[in-house]
Write an enzyme that holds these catalytic residues in place. Structure first.
Site, PDB file in Angstrom:
ATOM      1  N   CYS A  44     -34.805  66.256  87.452  1.00  0.00           N
ATOM      2  CA  CYS A  44     -36.099  66.369  87.088  1.00  0.00           C
ATOM      3  C   CYS A  44     -36.408  67.747  86.911  1.00  0.00           C
ATOM      4  CB  CYS A  44     -37.029  65.729  87.803  1.00  0.00           C
ATOM      5  SG  CYS A  44     -38.717  66.026  87.336  1.00  0.00           S
ATOM      6  N   CYS A  47     -39.206  68.608  89.655  1.00  0.00           N
ATOM      7  CA  CYS A  47     -39.240  68.192  90.951  1.00  0.00           C
ATOM      8  C   CYS A  47     -37.862  68.299  91.704  1.00  0.00           C
ATOM      9  CB  CYS A  47     -40.079  66.922  91.359  1.00  0.00           C
ATOM     10  SG  CYS A  47     -39.003  65.477  90.892  1.00  0.00           S
ATOM     11  N   CYS A  93     -40.424  60.484  85.610  1.00  0.00           N
ATOM     12  CA  CYS A  93     -40.007  60.828  86.764  1.00  0.00           C
ATOM     13  C   CYS A  93     -40.744  59.879  87.933  1.00  0.00           C
ATOM     14  CB  CYS A  93     -39.921  62.016  87.177  1.00  0.00           C
ATOM     15  SG  CYS A  93     -39.236  62.439  88.880  1.00  0.00           S
ATOM     16  N   CYS A  96     -42.299  62.660  90.494  1.00  0.00           N
ATOM     17  CA  CYS A  96     -43.317  63.616  90.245  1.00  0.00           C
ATOM     18  C   CYS A  96     -44.217  63.079  88.825  1.00  0.00           C
ATOM     19  CB  CYS A  96     -42.944  65.092  89.885  1.00  0.00           C
ATOM     20  SG  CYS A  96     -41.888  65.154  88.477  1.00  0.00           S
ATOM     21  N   CYS A 123     -33.952  57.566  75.927  1.00  0.00           N
ATOM     22  CA  CYS A 123     -33.874  58.552  75.027  1.00  0.00           C
ATOM     23  C   CYS A 123     -34.854  59.602  75.785  1.00  0.00           C
ATOM     24  CB  CYS A 123     -34.209  57.996  73.578  1.00  0.00           C
ATOM     25  SG  CYS A 123     -33.985  59.316  72.146  1.00  0.00           S
TER      26      CYS A 123
HETATM   27 FE    FE Z   1     -39.765  64.695  88.948  1.00  0.00          FE
END
Ligand code: FE
Length: 133
Positions: A44, A47, A93, A96, A123
């Protein structure tokens, strides 16, 4: 790592900010990871949580990085997205809440390597990811 709006605006590019915080969609075939084939982990961008692995990446023909599954089933959350007429499932995610992309049921059942896959197509936007080999 601070994640206040101000901090994120400083730390991320405009495109990374728009995609992860405002659910924008980057251009297909004009993003860093759609054709990226190195072995490693996609984290990510907000984060740094590991989210997707190159071992589950495949060429979906869409121009966006596409995966058959996240590294762990609890790495991401799914949310109903009715923002366009076609109903979609948003992927964020789990740690976060960053917007990553959408998941569809038209993925492959096997990968070119012969590895069995899920039939799902995650995707994603390159702008929400940070690759680490
Ligand atoms: Fe994240």
């Amino acid at each position: 790592m601070e994640n206040s709006k101000e901090d994120l605006k400083k730390r991320l590019t405009d495109e990374q900010y728009e995609v992860t915080q405002n659910k924008a969609t980057e251009k297909p075939f004009d993003n860093v990871y759609w054709d990226h084939k190195d072995k490693g982990t996609y984290r990510c961008v907000v984060c740094n949580e590991p989210l997707f692995s190159s071992g589950d990446k495949y060429d979906s023909g869409t121009g966006w990085p596409s995966f058959t599954k996240p590294v762990r089933s609890d790495s991401v959350d799914k949310r109903e997205d009715n923002s366009i007429i076609q109903e979609r499932t948003e992927v964020v995610c789990k740690k976060c809440g960053a917007h990553l992309g959408h998941v569809f049921d038209d993925g492959p059942s096997t990968l070119p390597s012969g590895k069995p896959a899920t039939g799902q197509r995650y995707c994603l936007n390159s702008a929400s990811l940070c690759f680490e080999s």
